[in-house]
Design a protein around this motif. Structure first.
Motif, short mmCIF file in Angstrom:
data_model
loop_
_atom_site.label_atom_id
_atom_site.label_comp_id
_atom_site.label_asym_id
_atom_site.label_seq_id
_atom_site.Cartn_x
_atom_site.Cartn_y
_atom_site.Cartn_z
N PRO A 185 58.65 63.89 24.48
CA PRO A 185 58.85 64.68 25.33
C PRO A 185 57.71 65.43 26.08
CG PRO A 185 60.41 65.11 23.96
CD PRO A 185 59.96 63.98 23.23
N GLY A 186 57.67 65.41 26.92
CA GLY A 186 55.65 65.68 27.71
C GLY A 186 54.86 64.25 27.73
N TRP A 187 54.51 63.59 27.00
CA TRP A 187 54.16 62.71 27.39
C TRP A 187 54.30 60.74 28.06
CZ3 TRP A 187 48.86 62.32 25.58
CH2 TRP A 187 48.74 63.92 24.13
N SER A 188 53.47 60.66 28.38
CA SER A 188 53.83 59.32 29.32
C SER A 188 53.90 57.77 27.50
CB SER A 188 53.53 58.97 30.40
OG SER A 188 53.36 57.29 31.08
N VAL A 189 54.19 57.30 27.31
CA VAL A 189 53.56 55.89 26.35
C VAL A 189 53.78 54.63 27.08
CG1 VAL A 189 53.92 55.20 24.10
CG2 VAL A 189 54.22 57.42 24.34
N GLY A 190 53.12 54.03 27.16
CA GLY A 190 53.23 53.19 28.35
C GLY A 190 52.17 51.49 27.76
N LEU A 191 51.92 50.32 28.64
CA LEU A 191 50.68 49.96 28.82
C LEU A 191 50.36 49.45 30.06
CD1 LEU A 191 53.06 46.76 26.86
CD2 LEU A 191 50.80 48.77 25.85
N VAL A 192 48.98 49.31 30.25
CA VAL A 192 47.85 49.51 30.94
C VAL A 192 47.20 48.04 31.44
CG1 VAL A 192 47.99 52.14 32.24
CG2 VAL A 192 46.19 50.67 30.24
N GLU A 193 46.36 47.20 32.28
CA GLU A 193 45.34 46.44 32.01
C GLU A 193 44.54 46.76 31.93
OE1 GLU A 193 46.84 43.45 35.69
OE2 GLU A 193 47.25 45.83 36.29
N ASN A 194 43.75 46.56 31.22
CA ASN A 194 42.11 47.31 31.13
C ASN A 194 41.16 46.13 32.10
OD1 ASN A 194 39.77 48.15 30.11
ND2 ASN A 194 39.58 46.94 28.24
N ILE A 195 40.98 46.63 33.08
CA ILE A 195 40.59 46.55 34.32
C ILE A 195 39.65 47.25 34.79
CG2 ILE A 195 40.49 45.18 36.09
CD1 ILE A 195 43.17 44.05 35.85
N PRO A 196 38.25 47.31 34.31
CA PRO A 196 37.19 48.08 34.79
C PRO A 196 37.59 48.71 36.52
CG PRO A 196 36.04 46.61 34.07
CD PRO A 196 37.22 45.72 33.60
N VAL A 197 37.43 47.11 37.21
CA VAL A 197 37.48 47.30 38.62
C VAL A 197 38.43 46.61 39.06
CG1 VAL A 197 36.12 46.18 40.86
CG2 VAL A 197 34.82 47.60 38.87
N ILE A 198 39.08 46.93 40.30
CA ILE A 198 40.47 46.19 40.63
C ILE A 198 39.62 45.33 41.47
CG2 ILE A 198 42.37 46.71 42.49
CD1 ILE A 198 42.01 49.56 42.13
N PRO A 199 40.41 43.60 41.25
CA PRO A 199 40.08 42.90 41.91
C PRO A 199 39.88 42.94 43.50
CG PRO A 199 42.08 42.20 40.10
CD PRO A 199 41.71 44.08 40.28
N ASN A 200 39.26 42.46 44.45
CA ASN A 200 39.62 42.55 45.32
C ASN A 200 39.89 41.48 46.11
OD1 ASN A 200 36.86 44.47 45.45
ND2 ASN A 200 35.21 42.81 45.87
N THR A 201 40.00 41.85 47.49
CA THR A 201 41.38 40.56 47.63
C THR A 201 40.88 39.71 47.91
OG1 THR A 201 41.58 43.01 50.24
CG2 THR A 201 41.99 40.70 50.72
N GLY A 202 42.18 38.80 47.30
CA GLY A 202 42.11 37.41 47.17
C GLY A 202 41.17 37.26 46.32
N GLN A 203 40.83 38.32 45.26
CA GLN A 203 40.13 37.71 43.94
C GLN A 203 41.39 37.76 42.59
OE1 GLN A 203 36.52 39.89 43.25
NE2 GLN A 203 35.86 38.17 45.16
N GLY A 204 42.09 38.43 42.39
CA GLY A 204 42.69 38.93 41.73
C GLY A 204 43.68 37.38 40.90
N LYS A 205 43.50 37.98 39.60
CA LYS A 205 44.44 36.35 39.39
C LYS A 205 45.87 36.50 38.82
CE LYS A 205 40.18 36.21 36.29
NZ LYS A 205 39.86 36.46 34.30
N ILE A 206 46.54 35.00 38.73
CA ILE A 206 48.01 35.39 38.51
C ILE A 206 48.25 34.97 36.92
CG2 ILE A 206 49.92 33.91 39.18
CD1 ILE A 206 48.76 33.39 41.79
N LEU A 207 48.56 36.07 36.20
CA LEU A 207 49.38 35.70 35.17
C LEU A 207 50.49 35.63 34.78
CD1 LEU A 207 46.30 38.67 33.54
CD2 LEU A 207 46.35 35.46 33.70
#
Length: 320
Positions: A185-207
């Motif tokens: 109740p009241g809380w979202s519990v989840g997982l996120v990526e620990n990425i300080p800066v969103i990858p620029n276009t064409g720089q995203g990794k495929i995992l």
């Protein structure tokens, strides 16, 4: 301010498979410590437990370690898929908390760090030098008036399937009680990526078959991507996610987040607002040149500011 909750981590023992999959105890302790540092927790009057008071005036205790461990067992299949895709950090977001209070905590934290001269640019790694940022002396957090008036009202739609009249989304209070969004109740519990800066276009990794979200797309395009198989179990982030993460990161590292100068502004894809002349999605960014945090919104098909704005998602664990 509360002391970090640690007693539970001394008594709960994980099974070896769960421990190998994800360090739940360590991540839980990190989250609780950070929420305390961000001054987001208080001792609740009735239950005498650490937690928050929601927009409905009800008490929402902080999820316990036992509860979080149970969620990991319930969502074992989804977690097993998402961790190899880069979702390696636990996130506890107080979605039921009033936005006015979250913004107040945000302003207080920015003012404190500015006064102590301990507020810096986002670093990509721990080895990078600390570079101070300027903080505006007049306005530390700027919120677009139209968005401000919609906060914590039914006008702001949560987790829409589409950015249209047929959005099939929820109100904030509906999201708070939806066990697929707020497992506890009241809380979202989840997982996120620990990425300080969103990858620029064409720089995203495929995992593990999933490509990291990159900057440069409109909210509509990001929402379409999140509906494809590699992104199963993911939702867009909300302003509550954005502010909580900004606060926690500032309090634990002294760094601002989502600086537009780093091409790192963030669409809050988990929300949508219909106004008289457009359909808009909130966005959050730190403006280095102005020295303040800005919360505004732009059209869902906006192609004008996409070059410096990116999408981000969360894997929210559901309860039975």
């Amino acid at each position: 301010m509360l002391k970090p909750v640690s007693s539970q981590t001394d008594t709960i023992k994980e099974t070896p498979p769960l421990k190998r999959l994800f360090p739940v105890e360590t991540e839980y302790a990190r989250c609780v410590k950070a929420l305390n540092q961000a001054n987001l927790l208080a001792v609740l009057p009735q239950s005498r437990k650490p937690g928050i008071i929601g927009i409905d005036g009800q008490e929402y205790p902080l999820p316990s370690l036992e509860q979080v461990l149970d969620l990991f067992k319930i969502n074992h299949e989804l977690i097993s898929m998402k961790i190899p895709q880069g979702f390696n950090h636990l996130a506890l977001t107080p979605i039921s908390m009033p936005m006015s209070l979250l913004i107040n905590r945000l302003e207080t934290s920015i003012i404190k760090h500015a006064a102590q001269k301990e507020i810096y640019q986002t670093r990509l790694s721990d080895s990078d030098p600390f570079i101070p940022v300027r903080v505006n002396s007049q306005k530390h957090v700027w919120v677009w008036e139209t968005l401000l008036q919609a906060l914590d009202t039914d006008e702001l739609v949560y987790f829409p399937e589409k950015y249209s009249n047929n959005h099939r989304g929820q109100t904030k209070q509906e999201a708070v009680t939806n066990k697929s969004i707020c497992a506890l109740p009241g809380w979202s519990v989840g997982l996120v990526e620990n990425i300080p800066v969103i990858p620029n276009t064409g720089q995203g990794k495929i995992l593990a078959g999933r490509k990291q979200l990159e900057t440069g797309l409109s909210p509509r395009e990001y929402l379409q991507i999140l509906h494809t198989p590699p992104y199963r179990g993911e939702t867009g982030k909300t302003l509550e996610d954005f502010i909580t993460r900004f606060l926690v990161h500032l309090e634990t590292t002294g760094e601002v987040s989502h600086d537009i100068a780093d091409i790192n502004a963030m669409w809050c894809l988990g929300q949508y607002l219909k106004i008289s002349y457009a359909e808009v999605v909130p966005a959050g960014r730190w403006h280095r040149s102005i020295g303040r945090l800005r919360l505004d919104a732009h059209r869902t098909g906006n192609k004008l500011c996409t070059w410096n704005c990116g999408g981000s998602s969360a894997v929210r664990l559901a309860s039975r």
